[in-house]
Design a protein around this motif. Structure first.
Motif, mmCIF file in Angstrom:
data_model
loop_
_atom_site.group_PDB
_atom_site.id
_atom_site.type_symbol
_atom_site.label_atom_id
_atom_site.label_comp_id
_atom_site.label_asym_id
_atom_site.label_seq_id
_atom_site.Cartn_x
_atom_site.Cartn_y
_atom_site.Cartn_z
ATOM 1 N N PRO A 68 65.195 71.997 73.230
ATOM 2 C CA PRO A 68 65.921 70.978 72.465
ATOM 3 C C PRO A 68 65.927 69.636 73.181
ATOM 4 O O PRO A 68 65.943 69.575 74.419
ATOM 5 C CB PRO A 68 67.341 71.552 72.347
ATOM 6 N N LEU A 69 65.962 68.551 72.413
ATOM 7 C CA LEU A 69 65.870 67.217 72.996
ATOM 8 C C LEU A 69 66.994 66.923 73.979
ATOM 9 O O LEU A 69 66.780 66.259 75.000
ATOM 10 C CB LEU A 69 65.870 66.157 71.884
ATOM 11 N N ASP A 70 68.214 67.416 73.688
ATOM 12 C CA ASP A 70 69.311 67.092 74.589
ATOM 13 C C ASP A 70 69.217 67.825 75.923
ATOM 14 O O ASP A 70 69.952 67.519 76.861
ATOM 15 C CB ASP A 70 70.663 67.361 73.928
ATOM 16 N N LEU A 71 68.295 68.803 76.027
ATOM 17 C CA LEU A 71 68.093 69.522 77.286
ATOM 18 C C LEU A 71 66.850 69.048 78.037
ATOM 19 O O LEU A 71 66.499 69.623 79.070
ATOM 20 C CB LEU A 71 67.991 71.029 77.025
ATOM 21 N N LEU A 72 66.180 68.007 77.533
ATOM 22 C CA LEU A 72 64.970 67.520 78.205
ATOM 23 C C LEU A 72 65.226 67.059 79.642
ATOM 24 O O LEU A 72 64.431 67.390 80.532
ATOM 25 C CB LEU A 72 64.326 66.390 77.395
ATOM 26 N N PRO A 73 66.296 66.286 79.921
ATOM 27 C CA PRO A 73 66.518 65.916 81.329
ATOM 28 C C PRO A 73 66.666 67.135 82.237
ATOM 29 O O PRO A 73 66.129 67.164 83.340
ATOM 30 C CB PRO A 73 67.812 65.088 81.273
ATOM 31 N N ALA A 74 67.405 68.152 81.750
ATOM 32 C CA ALA A 74 67.589 69.363 82.553
ATOM 33 C C ALA A 74 66.276 70.108 82.724
ATOM 34 O O ALA A 74 65.969 70.614 83.816
ATOM 35 C CB ALA A 74 68.627 70.267 81.893
ATOM 36 N N ALA A 75 65.467 70.201 81.648
ATOM 37 C CA ALA A 75 64.181 70.899 81.725
ATOM 38 C C ALA A 75 63.236 70.188 82.687
ATOM 39 O O ALA A 75 62.556 70.834 83.503
ATOM 40 C CB ALA A 75 63.545 70.990 80.339
ATOM 41 N N ASN A 76 63.179 68.862 82.615
ATOM 42 C CA ASN A 76 62.333 68.107 83.540
ATOM 43 C C ASN A 76 62.800 68.278 84.975
ATOM 44 O O ASN A 76 61.990 68.407 85.901
ATOM 45 C CB ASN A 76 62.332 66.624 83.157
ATOM 46 N N SER A 77 64.113 68.288 85.180
ATOM 47 C CA SER A 77 64.642 68.467 86.525
ATOM 48 C C SER A 77 64.315 69.858 87.067
ATOM 49 O O SER A 77 63.941 70.007 88.236
ATOM 50 C CB SER A 77 66.160 68.254 86.516
ATOM 51 N N LEU A 78 64.423 70.891 86.209
ATOM 52 C CA LEU A 78 64.067 72.245 86.638
ATOM 53 C C LEU A 78 62.594 72.333 87.018
ATOM 54 O O LEU A 78 62.237 72.949 88.030
ATOM 55 C CB LEU A 78 64.383 73.241 85.518
ATOM 56 N N ASN A 79 61.730 71.738 86.194
ATOM 57 C CA ASN A 79 60.295 71.750 86.503
ATOM 58 C C ASN A 79 60.009 71.087 87.843
ATOM 59 O O ASN A 79 59.251 71.611 88.659
ATOM 60 C CB ASN A 79 59.516 71.033 85.400
ATOM 61 N N MET A 80 60.627 69.942 88.055
ATOM 62 C CA MET A 80 60.361 69.197 89.284
ATOM 63 C C MET A 80 60.971 69.885 90.498
ATOM 64 O O MET A 80 60.429 69.793 91.606
ATOM 65 C CB MET A 80 60.888 67.772 89.141
ATOM 66 N N THR A 81 62.097 70.578 90.293
ATOM 67 C CA THR A 81 62.702 71.315 91.404
ATOM 68 C C THR A 81 61.772 72.426 91.878
ATOM 69 O O THR A 81 61.574 72.623 93.092
ATOM 70 C CB THR A 81 64.057 71.906 90.986
ATOM 71 N N VAL A 82 61.180 73.159 90.933
ATOM 72 C CA VAL A 82 60.226 74.208 91.295
ATOM 73 C C VAL A 82 59.012 73.598 91.992
ATOM 74 O O VAL A 82 58.530 74.119 93.005
ATOM 75 C CB VAL A 82 59.785 74.996 90.048
ATOM 76 N N MET A 83 58.529 72.488 91.473
ATOM 77 C CA MET A 83 57.367 71.837 92.082
ATOM 78 C C MET A 83 57.669 71.424 93.515
ATOM 79 O O MET A 83 56.840 71.610 94.416
ATOM 80 C CB MET A 83 56.955 70.628 91.253
ATOM 81 N N THR A 84 58.846 70.862 93.730
ATOM 82 C CA THR A 84 59.167 70.389 95.069
ATOM 83 C C THR A 84 59.509 71.525 96.034
ATOM 84 O O THR A 84 59.190 71.438 97.231
ATOM 85 C CB THR A 84 60.321 69.374 95.019
ATOM 86 N N LEU A 85 60.150 72.572 95.531
ATOM 87 C CA LEU A 85 60.381 73.733 96.392
ATOM 88 C C LEU A 85 59.047 74.338 96.832
ATOM 89 O O LEU A 85 58.870 74.710 97.993
ATOM 90 C CB LEU A 85 61.219 74.782 95.660
ATOM 91 N N GLY A 86 58.113 74.416 95.890
ATOM 92 C CA GLY A 86 56.776 74.888 96.240
ATOM 93 C C GLY A 86 56.093 73.959 97.222
ATOM 94 O O GLY A 86 55.342 74.400 98.096
ATOM 95 N N ALA A 87 56.390 72.660 97.080
ATOM 96 C CA ALA A 87 55.801 71.686 97.988
ATOM 97 C C ALA A 87 56.416 71.742 99.376
ATOM 98 O O ALA A 87 55.857 71.186 100.326
ATOM 99 C CB ALA A 87 55.954 70.272 97.408
ATOM 100 N N VAL A 88 57.580 72.378 99.510
ATOM 101 C CA VAL A 88 58.142 72.630 100.845
ATOM 102 C C VAL A 88 57.495 73.867 101.448
ATOM 103 O O VAL A 88 57.016 73.861 102.584
ATOM 104 C CB VAL A 88 59.674 72.828 100.761
ATOM 105 N N ILE A 89 57.481 74.938 100.660
ATOM 106 C CA ILE A 89 56.974 76.216 101.161
ATOM 107 C C ILE A 89 55.462 76.162 101.391
ATOM 108 O O ILE A 89 54.957 76.623 102.428
ATOM 109 C CB ILE A 89 57.326 77.342 100.171
ATOM 110 N N GLY A 90 54.731 75.589 100.425
ATOM 111 C CA GLY A 90 53.270 75.551 100.509
ATOM 112 C C GLY A 90 52.734 74.883 101.752
ATOM 113 O O GLY A 90 51.925 75.469 102.489
ATOM 114 N N PRO A 91 53.163 73.621 102.041
ATOM 115 C CA PRO A 91 52.653 72.963 103.250
ATOM 116 C C PRO A 91 53.032 73.651 104.547
ATOM 117 O O PRO A 91 52.229 73.701 105.482
ATOM 118 C CB PRO A 91 53.288 71.564 103.165
ATOM 119 N N VAL A 92 54.269 74.175 104.625
ATOM 120 C CA VAL A 92 54.681 74.847 105.859
ATOM 121 C C VAL A 92 53.821 76.080 106.112
ATOM 122 O O VAL A 92 53.290 76.286 107.212
ATOM 123 C CB VAL A 92 56.176 75.233 105.787
#
Length: 428
Positions: free
Chosen positions: A136-160
């Motif tokens: 739903p449109l009103d959940l887009l900010p939350a969905a984008n934040s969840l996607n980016m959180t996973v990406m950045t958590l992976g970007a912590v674990i992956g490089p280490v």
């Protein structure tokens, strides 16, 4: 008051599968992000060549990102995702073969990296364009934040993990892991429902469709400025091409990688991940334009501190490292907040028949800006030093973003009313 990340988008099955697949695929992708510059620097010993990878990644990203956005507005987005994901798997497998055979040819490595970025360019516009269809449109900010959180958590674990594994097992293992993990995403996109775009009678693909997309973009000042400030932040403020040189020369790390090299990559992503975990408030922000400006100013200040901290290393090695990593973490946190708001602006403002092309432009800016930054920072550092390249870039970000805020006050005033909007989306 919600503090932790808003997880409501996860109740929608299509989004949940894609998000869950990203948990592992992002780790593999970030291992490749570590392997490419480390392998190039190991072969050549030059940050200029590491920066050149930015050019080899940027050109196909622009061409295929824009073309992929055009295709996403005329083809079934699910089929486009399946095809491009298979392409990413194949290119990662070829990079692994090059490493296994010990072919130390930097031009071959750069060429395969270029092909990988072409498939990435085809993939991402369709992926971004489908989000308003499954959440739903009103959940887009939350969905984008969840996607980016996973990406950045992976970007912590992956490089280490990747940086630690390179000296033990070589680059080939990182590419193999990337290829294998991508099968999780392939499964998730195969399970998506058919997602044909809502084409208008005059919707066109190819070059004409791309031109139509830029014409549409020109009519929306808010979206245009959101892309412009991101270009400024990434091109002038992202010093990642210097990480191999800084780890080796400034902090006396081994030329093939090592823990400091890994920490530099991980600190930037770690700050983003922490900000994402505590991002429950983003869905309540209405002054999104102002929020973007503030976040990018924080990013510029953090990169300035990072560059200056490198001058402390001769007398205060540990202090210098702590300050450098802390500055990268703060910058990473500011970046994910800015990205969440900018992604939402674009997805809400564009109609479904234009979302693919708008996402194509967005991906070119978001992923292409760092490639230009690699070339710029590598060249400036080769001519001067890493402090001037990093700190000077941060100062440039602050000055140019303040100028944008003054020239485009409508962007700073941009406000979105939240709540009360519903739409039909897949739930199984």
């Amino acid at each position: 008051m919600r503090l932790f990340a808003d997880t409501r988008p996860l109740k929608y099955a299509a989004f949940r599968r894609l998000w869950s697949a990203n948990i592992v695929t992002v780790i593999g992708a970030q291992m490749t992000v570590v392997a490419i510059p480390a392998q190039i620097f190991h072969i050549t010993g030059s940050s200029a060549y590491v920066g050149l990878a930015g050019a080899f990644g940027f050109v196909p990203l622009v061409v295929f990102g824009l073309w992929g956005g055009s295709l996403a507005d005329v083809l079934d987005r699910r089929r486009l995702l399946v095809f491009s994901t298979v392409g990413l798997i194949v290119t990662s497998a070829i990079l692994a073969a090059i490493a296994v055979l010990r072919i130390d040819n930097v031009w071959l490595l750069l060429s395969m990296f270029s092909m990988q970025q072409a498939f990435f360019g085809l993939n991402q516009p369709a992926r971004g364009a489908l989000l308003p269809s499954i959440v739903p449109l009103d959940l887009l900010p939350a969905a984008n934040s969840l996607n980016m959180t996973v990406m950045t958590l992976g970007a912590v674990i992956g490089p280490v993990i990747g940086g630690a594994l390179i000296p033990l097992f070589g680059y080939q293992l990182l590419y193999v892991v990337d290829a294998v993990f991508l099968f999780a995403t392939l499964y998730a996109v195969i399970r998506l429902p058919a997602l044909p775009p809502k084409k208008q009678p005059d919707t066109r693909s190819g070059l004409k469709g791309i031109v139509d997309g830029f014409r549409y973009l020109r009519t929306n000042t808010v979206v245009m400025v959101s892309l412009l400030v991101d270009v400024i932040a990434m091109v002038f403020g992202l010093p990642r091409a210097l990480f191999p040189q800084i780890a080796t020369e400034t902090f006396n790390g081994p030329p093939e990688g090592g823990i400091v090299f890994s920490l530099l990559f991980a600190a930037l992503a770690g700050g983003s991940a922490l900000a994402g975990i505590f991002s429950g408030w983003v869905s309540r922000v209405e002054r999104q334009g102002l929020a973007v400006i503030i976040a990018i100013l924080v990013w510029g200040a953090a990169m300035t501190v990072f560059g200056v901290s490198l001058e402390l290393v001769s007398n205060f090695w540990l202090v210098s490292l702590i300050v450098a990593l802390s500055a990268l973490a703060v910058g990473g946190g500011a970046d994910i907040i800015s990205s969440a708001f900018r992604s939402t602006m674009l997805q809400e403002a564009a109609t479904d028949d234009m979302r693919g092309r708008m996402q194509g432009v967005f991906i070119v800016v978001v992923a292409g800006g760092p490639r230009i930054a690699d070339v710029l920072h590598g060249s400036v550092a080769a001519a001067t030093n890493t402090t001037i390249a990093s700190a000077g870039g941060g100062i440039a970000v602050i000055v140019l973003v303040l100028a944008c805020a003054a020239v485009f006050p409508a962007f700073v005033r941009y406000r979105v009313e939240r709540g009360g909007r519903e739409q039909s989306v897949p739930t199984a």
